[in-house]
Write an enzyme that holds these catalytic residues in place. Structure first.
Site, PDB file in Angstrom:
ATOM      1  N   GLU A 166     -24.448  -7.226  29.686  1.00 42.71           N
ATOM      2  CA  GLU A 166     -25.857  -8.640  30.050  1.00 42.71           C
ATOM      3  C   GLU A 166     -27.114  -8.648  30.164  1.00 42.71           C
ATOM      4  OE1 GLU A 166     -23.220 -12.138  32.868  1.00 42.71           O
ATOM      5  OE2 GLU A 166     -24.862 -10.295  33.514  1.00 42.71           O
ATOM      6  N   TYR A 219     -30.814  -7.108  31.968  1.00 38.12           N
ATOM      7  CA  TYR A 219     -30.948  -6.992  33.101  1.00 38.12           C
ATOM      8  C   TYR A 219     -32.118  -7.489  33.296  1.00 38.12           C
ATOM      9  CZ  TYR A 219     -31.936  -3.966  37.220  1.00 38.12           C
ATOM     10  OH  TYR A 219     -32.885  -3.416  38.221  1.00 38.12           O
ATOM     11  N   GLU A 227     -22.857 -18.675  41.445  1.00 36.49           N
ATOM     12  CA  GLU A 227     -23.771 -17.179  41.762  1.00 36.49           C
ATOM     13  C   GLU A 227     -24.864 -17.436  40.292  1.00 36.49           C
ATOM     14  OE1 GLU A 227     -22.702 -14.337  43.552  1.00 36.49           O
ATOM     15  OE2 GLU A 227     -20.957 -14.706  44.705  1.00 36.49           O
ATOM     16  N   ASN A 281     -17.228 -17.562  42.199  1.00 37.48           N
ATOM     17  CA  ASN A 281     -15.924 -17.802  43.645  1.00 37.48           C
ATOM     18  C   ASN A 281     -14.897 -18.320  43.635  1.00 37.48           C
ATOM     19  OD1 ASN A 281     -16.497 -14.957  43.580  1.00 37.48           O
ATOM     20  ND2 ASN A 281     -18.478 -15.117  44.637  1.00 37.48           N
ATOM     21  N   ARG A 298     -12.932 -19.379  46.044  1.00 38.44           N
ATOM     22  CA  ARG A 298     -12.266 -19.014  47.839  1.00 38.44           C
ATOM     23  C   ARG A 298     -14.052 -19.839  48.336  1.00 38.44           C
ATOM     24  NH1 ARG A 298     -15.688 -14.736  48.836  1.00 38.44           N
ATOM     25  NH2 ARG A 298     -15.562 -13.396  47.087  1.00 38.44           N
TER      26      ARG A 298
END
Length: 448
Positions: free
Chosen positions: A200, A202, A275, A289, A291
């Site tokens: 990716e 930066y 995120e 995520n 969870r």
């Protein structure tokens, strides 16, 4: 409603789930390793089962042992907490095959989001903005050179199966690429048994912003604001707050709606976090995520909602208790992660807790499973508590956190409490003008 739930975890998160279950009238089963025989979650649960020796691989990560514990206790469902088996699709599938409900998303969703390349491809389908990067995995050094020249240096090499900064390498110049690619693949293989690497762009000074999402599995979905997780050390979050001091509310509303739309189309079930990196008023998806997050109490404080209760209700099939229209954020919340670590090198500090006193008062929450006489074992993560404060506004929340940190007493092991006391006095923190590199730069200056 479920009559009995097994919590496949330990420490403060196990205790946190037990508390909600008790309020819902649900019996609880704790599992524990030999090192945790005297742990608070074992004491607080209605039943407990020893599932193996101290090593995680032979206890908290042992799927056969946890399935056996479910069967001998008659547990109808399993809450995985975070870490350990919480994002293990095979575990969720085996539970399903045994007629036990996994409190979390479906196996396909865990699988898709567990591979960062597949996750990025899926999010692009839903018009979620993504960091410019390679078209899939980097399979050779020639692929790496081609992708890097197209993206433009600096670039970031990332493990497709990874997390926590493992297998992640920043490449500033072309002559570094081959060496760092081999290092990234080696680290990823060692930690995840998968050496798939992707690339990716930066971003130089981004903030780390995550959107809490929730779905009922049938297409109804919401977002519950954001958490700013930009204070990090070695890609590990240290302090989180909501709302973000560096992003406008209108921008959060826009990316929140995009995020909720994505999980609505996926028919995602339960809690999840999408995120992003945020730079120059642009959001870039990095991972999801599937969870509950360590920092979920920040969202609970701002919205006044018990996310574990909602997870359990959705898993049982009774749906969410809120809609997007009913969600009204209030005030400001900050969480700091208290680790049993010795500063300045952050080395683990297991040992016996000689004295523990939790702070109190309005707007204070301490999630911890330690107590006077408890021994912090050396076998697990060094997190021993989370201190969360909530106030009407950010300046008041900072003052309240400073007061709470002064009240907090943990004697017998070294902790990171003093680090937070220092951070709260820094002008860049107080003004909210920080990014994901700020804390490491601050620590580097402290060492000189």
């Amino acid at each position: 409603m479920f009559k009995k739930i097994l919590i496949a975890n330990r420490g403060e998160i196990a205790l946190r789930v037990i508390r909600t279950c008790k309020e819902m009238g649900i019996k609880t089963v704790a599992v524990y390793s030999q090192a945790d025989v005297n742990a608070m979650h074992v004491r607080m649960a209605d039943e407990s089962v020893c599932i193996g020796p101290s090593e995680s691989a032979k206890s908290y990560l042992s799927i056969p042992s946890i399935i056996s514990a479910c069967e001998i206790t008659g547990s109808e469902a399993v809450h995985p907490g975070y870490g350990f088996l919480s994002e293990n699709a095979m575990f969720a599938e085996i539970l399903r095959d045994h007629g036990i409900k996994f409190i979390g998303p479906s196996v396909p969703h865990i699988n898709t989001m567990g591979d960062k390349i597949n996750a990025k491809n899926k999010m692009e389908e839903f018009n979620v903005p993504c960091v410019p990067g390679s078209d899939g995995a980097i399979n050779s050094i020639d692929d790496a050179y081609t992708a890097a020249r197209k993206i433009g240096f600096p670039v970031l090499l990332k493990a497709a199966a990874g997390g926590g900064g493992i297998g992640m390498k920043i490449v500033f110049e072309e002559n570094q690429l081959e060496t760092l690619l081999l290092q990234a693949k080696s680290e990823s293989k060692k930690s995840f048994n998968d050496d798939t690497i992707y690339m990716e762009k930066y971003l130089e000074r981004p903030r780390h912003i995550e959107i809490q999402v929730f779905g009922d599995g049938e297409g109804n979905a919401v977002y519950l604001g954001e958490r700013d997780c930009s204070l990090q050390r070695r890609h590990q979050k240290v302090l989180e707050e909501s709302p973000s001091p560096g992003v406008m509310a209108e921008e959060i509303k826009k990316i929140g709606e995009i995020s909720a739309n994505a999980i609505s189309k996926m028919k995602y079930e339960g809690a999840g976090t999408i995120e992003y990196l945020y730079e120059n008023k642009n959001f870039f998806f990095i991972e999801m995520n599937t969870r509950l997050q360590v920092e979920h109490p920040v969202t609970e404080a701002v919205f006044g909602i018990d996310l574990v209760r909602e997870q359990i209700s959705v898993a049982f099939g009774t749906g969410m208790s809120f809609s997007q229209e009913s969600l009204e954020p209030r005030g400001h919340a900050i969480e700091c992660r208290i680790n049993a670590e010795r500063l300045p090198n952050f080395s683990p500090s297991p040992g016996n807790i000689k004295e523990f006193h939790s702070p109190g008062g309005i707007g204070i929450r301490m999630d911890s499973a330690i107590y006077n006489g408890f021994t912090v074992p050396p076998h697990y993560d060094s997190l021993i508590g989370k201190l969360i404060v909530h106030a009407d506004n950010r300046p008041m929340a900072i003052r309240r956190l400073a007061r709470a940190l002064d009240e907090l007493i943990i004697d017998g092991v070294y902790t990171t409490v003093d680090l937070f006391k220092e951070i709260l006095t820094e002008d860049h923190f107080k003004s909210g003008e920080y990014n994901i590199h700020w804390l490491e730069n601050f620590l580097a200056k402290q060492e000189k």
